[in-house]
Design a protein around this motif. Structure first.
Motif, short mmCIF file in Angstrom:
data_model
loop_
_atom_site.label_atom_id
_atom_site.label_comp_id
_atom_site.label_asym_id
_atom_site.label_seq_id
_atom_site.Cartn_x
_atom_site.Cartn_y
_atom_site.Cartn_z
N ILE A 35 0.83 -1.20 0.00
CA ILE A 35 0.00 0.00 0.00
C ILE A 35 0.86 1.25 0.00
CG2 ILE A 35 -1.92 -1.18 1.10
CD1 ILE A 35 -1.18 0.10 3.71
N ASP A 36 0.28 2.31 -0.51
CA ASP A 36 0.97 3.60 -0.59
C ASP A 36 0.62 4.47 0.62
OD1 ASP A 36 2.14 3.01 -3.05
OD2 ASP A 36 0.38 3.71 -4.15
N PHE A 37 1.63 5.21 1.05
CA PHE A 37 1.46 6.18 2.13
C PHE A 37 1.75 7.57 1.59
CE2 PHE A 37 2.36 2.17 4.14
CZ PHE A 37 1.55 2.15 5.26
N GLY A 38 1.05 8.56 2.12
CA GLY A 38 1.29 9.93 1.72
C GLY A 38 2.54 10.47 2.39
N PRO A 39 2.93 11.71 2.04
CA PRO A 39 4.10 12.32 2.66
C PRO A 39 3.98 12.49 4.17
CG PRO A 39 2.87 13.92 1.34
CD PRO A 39 2.31 12.57 1.02
N ASP A 40 2.74 12.44 4.67
CA ASP A 40 2.51 12.54 6.11
C ASP A 40 2.55 11.18 6.79
OD1 ASP A 40 0.23 11.52 4.98
OD2 ASP A 40 -1.16 12.96 5.88
N GLY A 41 2.86 10.13 6.02
CA GLY A 41 2.94 8.79 6.59
C GLY A 41 1.60 8.11 6.78
N ILE A 42 0.56 8.68 6.17
CA ILE A 42 -0.79 8.16 6.32
C ILE A 42 -1.23 7.45 5.05
CG2 ILE A 42 -3.21 8.80 6.67
CD1 ILE A 42 -1.49 9.07 9.18
N THR A 43 -1.94 6.33 5.19
CA THR A 43 -2.59 5.66 4.07
C THR A 43 -4.10 5.78 4.26
OG1 THR A 43 -2.80 3.57 2.85
CG2 THR A 43 -2.54 3.41 5.24
#
Length: 306
Positions: free
Chosen positions: A222-230
């Motif tokens: 899964i991908d995470f955003g730059p804030d470390g959130i998926t």
């Protein structure tokens, strides 16, 4: 914030702020209801009802299934009760029918705690604590666990909320799952491999309608955003409304379930979106399994935005 007794799901703790309202229950520390400005986003259950299909439950110390309920950890073999006897599996952990108690309460937040005793098949004691809160930003859940025994303990975590957009069928719901692979499962819903989703009917890396696709699927890579959130999103293009389930970096998998095996009015009525720290059968495979050291706290967070 109110607390009332109820017949089956125990005490009900209601929290409210900025038009957001959630209810969590004594039995299982379960998320029973969540609404925004009066619109129910959670496909929950009545307070005197037994949670159907694990609705809103905490899944710990493992999510999903363990083949034959048997696993080896640090040189010892353990046998769990087969709580899914038809498939000869141990399913969804040990805390979902236990009674939790409140340790902190305010109008917009409640913290529940449960002490899991050492037992046959899982001879470690744990202290679990979940803080639920609501605000204009949505629902937020912060989980913490401490291994109160004297040796390392295996650990995995998930939650099981069913979500639905008011007036929108599962078929017309647009789903976005930021994942590049899915776990292949046998007829016992246990992992037998993995496959890339690109170009297949399971590719929701770009938002699209669920249609008639049947999902009880673990998504990985899964991908995470730059804030470390998926985040997984359910959308209704006609109204522009959406529901976002987000999770922090400790959640490595998403389970998406279109409720096709539920009966009666709950059949294919909503979509379960479950952030998981490990895949099914992790106690056996060791894949992304967390090892809790004695006395060391482990915590993570997830939530819902609408």
């Amino acid at each position: 914030m109110s607390a009332e007794s109820a017949a089956r799901s125990g005490i009900q703790w209601s929290i409210e702020a900025a038009g957001h309202r959630a209810v969590v229950t004594e039995v299982g520390g379960t998320l029973r209801a969540y609404s925004v400005d009066g619109a129910d986003l959670l496909d929950g259950f009545r307070e005197d009802e037994i949670a159907p299909g694990s609705a809103g439950q905490i899944l710990a110390p493992w999510p999903n299934r363990i083949r034959d309920g048997r696993y080896e950890f640090e040189g010892q073999t353990y046998q769990l009760a087969l709580t899914e006897p038809a498939r000869h599996n141990a399913i969804h952990g040990l805390v979902n029918w236990s009674r939790w108690h409140a340790v902190e309460q305010t109008a917009d937040a409640v913290t529940l705690e449960y002490h899991l005793p050492a037992q046959v098949g899982y001879p470690w004691s744990l202290r679990l604590r979940n803080r639920w809160s609501v605000s204009a930003d949505g629902l937020r859940a912060v989980q913490e666990v401490v291994n109160t025994s004297e040796s390392n303990a295996p650990w995995g975590y998930s939650v099981h909320p069913y979500l639905r957009l008011p007036g929108v069928t599962v078929e017309d719901t647009v789903l976005h799952v930021p994942a590049r692979s899915r776990i292949l499962a046998d007829n016992r819903l246990l992992p037998i491999g993995a496959s890339k989703v690109a170009g297949t009917e399971f590719d929701f890396s770009e938002p699209r309608r669920i249609g008639d696709l049947v999902l009880d699927t673990t998504f990985g890579d899964i991908d995470f955003g730059p804030d470390g959130i998926t985040a997984v999103t359910l959308s209704d293009p006609a109204s522009g409304r959406d529901i976002v389930v987000w999770a922090d970096g400790k959640y490595r998998y998403w389970q998406v379930f279109t409720a096709d095996t539920l009966h009666g009015e709950r059949f294919r009525r909503s979509v379960a979106v479950e952030p998981m720290t490990c895949p099914p059968d992790a106690f056996r495979t060791g894949r992304d399994l967390v090892v809790l050291q004695p006395g060391v706290a482990w915590s993570t967070s997830w939530g819902i935005r609408a």
